[in-house]
Design a protein around this motif. Sequence first.
Motif: not given
Length: 353
Positions: A17-20, A22-23, A29-33, A302-308
């Motif tokens: 379920n990686l695409p899901l 990542a999305a 991330l947007m909500l956190s910002v 890619p997932l590390s970048a998003l989680v970081g």
Amino acid sequence: MSHKHLVEGPRHALVHNLPLIAAGLVVLLMLSVMLAVSIGAVGIPLDLVWSVVLNHLFPGSVEQSWSAGRDNIVWEVRLPRVILGALVGASLALVGSALQSVTRNPLADPHLLGISSGAALGAIIVLLHTGMFLGLVTLPIFAFVGALVTTAIVVGVANFANATNASRLVLTGVAVSFVITSLGSLGIFLGDPRAAHTVIFWMLGGLGLAQWVQLPYPLLALVACGAYLMVNARNFNAMTLGDESATTLGLPAGRFRMVVFIVCAVLTGAAVAFSGIISFVGLMIPHLVRLAVGGDYRRVLPLSALVGAIFLVLADMVARIIIPPLDMPIGIITGLVGGVFFIALMRRNGRLG
């Protein structure tokens, strides 16, 4: 059922379920910002945050019903700070992931090779000795140059000592890091004691000086260097098998490792030049991601970048509100969370045998 199957079952489901995932992380991330922009010493409702941002992106699209002060807080103070946090978090997590592969060292992070020590030395020279003779860009320029010069020294010493394998290159980086750190300490000792507190705050990490004009530099480094790392995801998978296996697969391990070090130095230098030294992000986030989705670097990077990015945005939000109106250095937050995380991780791995 064994512990291994209990772990691999959920992980197998996550992989498919990686695409899901990542999305979902992008949305988070947007909500956190937006949440981080909303929360602070002066609370601003989320709907007002959206209105201010939309009005700046599309002038006249929203009828302005808020004060100039709130507009300034959202657009000039908090939003560039939060975006810088996301860029730095993504950069450090990517660097940690890459270095842990090419060094085959689970404790590798952006600070391992003296990159951050070099950036700190550059900052010390500016803050205590030369002053801002180039304006506000003096500090990030010197920090970035310090990071790159230190990396060049590490690579030069490694080549001179014929230490191109993973373990000897790490030892070279640690040795150079000690030397650079000592020079930084000497710079603090010889500098103006009254200005030393500014150096200490920078070395503990913080995003409080973020400005819009600074953001293109860490963004450009993240896009360019991040793209290189992700394109080479299969090579990182090969490097985790060891130099001999990687060479058998047609990958020149020593040369690839050196290129990755240089790319990671540029990425780290661009990040810490504007944020100071922030610990544990590059060390902790890749472990967390691999725990969830396995060790394939096509997923880990890619997932590390998003989680970081998410982690550092939330950590900075906590740093701003935990002892208002003081702005706690973000490195304290990341260090506390990272230390507790690793203790829990060691305990969990011990239970799994």
